[in-house]
Scaffold this active site. Sequence first.
Site, PDB file in Angstrom:
ATOM      1  N   GLU A 132      10.029   0.920  10.490  1.00 39.01           N
ATOM      2  CA  GLU A 132      10.968   2.045  10.369  1.00 39.01           C
ATOM      3  C   GLU A 132      10.166   3.290  10.684  1.00 39.01           C
ATOM      4  O   GLU A 132       9.347   3.728   9.879  1.00 39.01           O
ATOM      5  CB  GLU A 132      11.531   2.131   8.942  1.00 39.01           C
ATOM      6  CG  GLU A 132      12.388   0.963   8.529  1.00 39.01           C
ATOM      7  CD  GLU A 132      13.629   0.792   9.382  1.00 39.01           C
ATOM      8  OE1 GLU A 132      13.997   1.709  10.143  1.00 39.01           O
ATOM      9  OE2 GLU A 132      14.227  -0.296   9.318  1.00 39.01           O
ATOM     10  N   LYS A 189       0.877  -1.179   0.000  1.00 33.60           N
ATOM     11  CA  LYS A 189       0.000   0.000   0.000  1.00 33.60           C
ATOM     12  C   LYS A 189       0.907   1.219   0.000  1.00 33.60           C
ATOM     13  O   LYS A 189       1.452   1.594   1.041  1.00 33.60           O
ATOM     14  CB  LYS A 189      -0.903   0.022   1.242  1.00 33.60           C
ATOM     15  CG  LYS A 189      -1.940   1.135   1.164  1.00 33.60           C
ATOM     16  CD  LYS A 189      -2.515   1.538   2.490  1.00 33.60           C
ATOM     17  CE  LYS A 189      -1.693   2.548   3.215  1.00 33.60           C
ATOM     18  NZ  LYS A 189      -1.408   3.813   2.496  1.00 33.60           N
ATOM     19  N   CYS A 191      13.501  10.883   7.393  1.00 31.65           N
ATOM     20  CA  CYS A 191      13.460  10.609   8.838  1.00 31.65           C
ATOM     21  C   CYS A 191      14.859  10.575   9.443  1.00 31.65           C
ATOM     22  O   CYS A 191      15.003  10.589  10.661  1.00 31.65           O
ATOM     23  CB  CYS A 191      12.668   9.348   9.137  1.00 31.65           C
ATOM     24  SG  CYS A 191      13.240   7.943   8.241  1.00 31.65           S
ATOM     25  N   GLU A 249       9.722  15.919  15.276  1.00 30.11           N
ATOM     26  CA  GLU A 249      10.388  15.689  13.995  1.00 30.11           C
ATOM     27  C   GLU A 249       9.910  16.781  13.037  1.00 30.11           C
ATOM     28  O   GLU A 249       8.717  16.843  12.706  1.00 30.11           O
ATOM     29  CB  GLU A 249      10.016  14.302  13.477  1.00 30.11           C
ATOM     30  CG  GLU A 249      10.810  13.906  12.267  1.00 30.11           C
ATOM     31  CD  GLU A 249      10.558  12.459  11.848  1.00 30.11           C
ATOM     32  OE1 GLU A 249       9.515  11.884  12.224  1.00 30.11           O
ATOM     33  OE2 GLU A 249      11.403  11.910  11.127  1.00 30.11           O
TER      34      GLU A 249
HETATM   35  C1  SIN Z   1      13.435   7.834   5.304  1.00 26.69           C
HETATM   36  O1  SIN Z   1      13.441   9.037   5.418  1.00 26.69           O
HETATM   37  O2  SIN Z   1      12.447   7.176   5.656  1.00 26.69           O
HETATM   38  C2  SIN Z   1      14.580   7.074   4.712  1.00 26.69           C
HETATM   39  C3  SIN Z   1      15.747   7.889   4.442  1.00 26.69           C
HETATM   40  C4  SIN Z   1      16.852   7.113   3.767  1.00 26.69           C
HETATM   41  O3  SIN Z   1      16.714   5.955   3.383  1.00 26.69           O
HETATM   42  O4  SIN Z   1      17.891   7.701   3.621  1.00 26.69           O
END
Ligand code: SIN
Length: 474
Positions: A247, A171, A281, A378
């Site tokens: 993640e 998804k 992230c 964040e």
């Molecule tokens: C992400 O922001 O979820 C992944 C970043 C990355 O793989 O560098």
Amino acid sequence: MRSGLFIDGTFDDGGARRLEVIDPATGDAIAEVIDGTPADGVRAVAAASAAQRSWAARGPRERSEVLRACWSTLLAHTDELAALITAENGKPLADARGEVAYAAEFFRWNAEEAVRIRGEMATAPSGANRIIVRHPPVGVVAMITPWNFPAAMITRKIAPALGAGNAVVVKPAPETPLTALRVAELCTEAGVPPGVINVTPTTDAAGWFDAVVDERATRMVSFTGSTATGRHLLRRAADRVLKVAMELGGNAPFVVFGDADLDAAVEGAMVAKMRHSAETCTAANRFFVESSVADDFAERLSVAMGSLVVGPGAEPSTTCGPMIHDPAVERIDALVRGAVDAGARPALAGGTVEGPGSFYAPTVLADVSPDAGIADEEIFGPVAPIIAFDDTERMVEWANGTEMGLAAYVYSGDLGRAMSVGERLEFGMVGINRGAMSDPAAPFGGMKQSGLGREGASEGIYEFCETQYLAVDW
Ligand code: SIN
């Protein structure tokens, strides 16, 4: 451009509902795709389940060759995929091209890992039997992927999953379904059998997930996204005791000691902060800078951030694209206003940009207090809050004083100091004198509430495997 759900190797355009794909640089709709229903999710699981056994029965080398063909096929379509990524996500074309290379590399890496899934054999301590351990595929994997890397966050999951012999139901984020559908189609052209990859975009994420989780064939959930959503998915996955890989969010500290090479620190900060328009992230979220160089660093970073060209990702000169949508801009702006109200000094006052499109100009905040709201959230946008420190112990406490533990960065001219601070940071990935860490060959993932499991490296493929032990009477 494909608009149907991708189930069992074909596009199904039959759904009644459509979802609009918006270009964040203009706010205009650029495409419509079928908005999948929970029943479509169930159909996709059935297709995956039917395809999985024969895919798993192929030899590892054969699966590996298919993955390698996916790698070269995606690379051969770099321009097309990059244009799609920029159109629906907004990131500058150069970043989008980089994302395609990154996304493809997960296939090459896992093509190499697929033929190296190890087992074990030992003699039982009693001597009565042998202990044989093997790692069969987990089965059908439900994958929920974000909009910030429309290609790479999908390939990072499907490449190891397929390498291990699983079939998947994806998804993608409703903001970026076009890249996902095209990646699935290209992988099928490269030799992935029908049903092994299924993609069902939907705006009914909760309904889709409930239906997919309850299917008997679903054996694992792999998610990249916010910690809040991850928590919900974990609770729901617990109902069926599914294997999970998560993640989740980050809140990365970027530490600069007074003895660091400031030019290198600013260069690294620009990568760690501004890669993919700061919507990652792993993005540096809090800059802890030793007081002796804090003003100098703020000034240099402001010059570098201020030289970025904000604009539509499709313009060749653009180096900072739009945010994904207006609510993202409003959220970033509220964090900045809160920090300024609490005493932060705008060293570079970027801020909101008149539309159309969802832009936010790079901003640097100096003199930020370590307990300011912005240091606990964040940001997911081009804002760099700088917190000065004198005492390394307190700085490490501040850096670790978050529920998040994904990425961290340390710059110092004294490698021993950088290493010892790096080892004390409770983060799954630490860049030492380096602002770029993401690499399919390295274990990507977080400690604490930033996630469970690792993607990439040699661990990545085992996330998609079971462990089976056979007690053999020789
Ligand atoms: C992400 O922001 O979820 C992944 C970043 C990355 O793989 O560098």
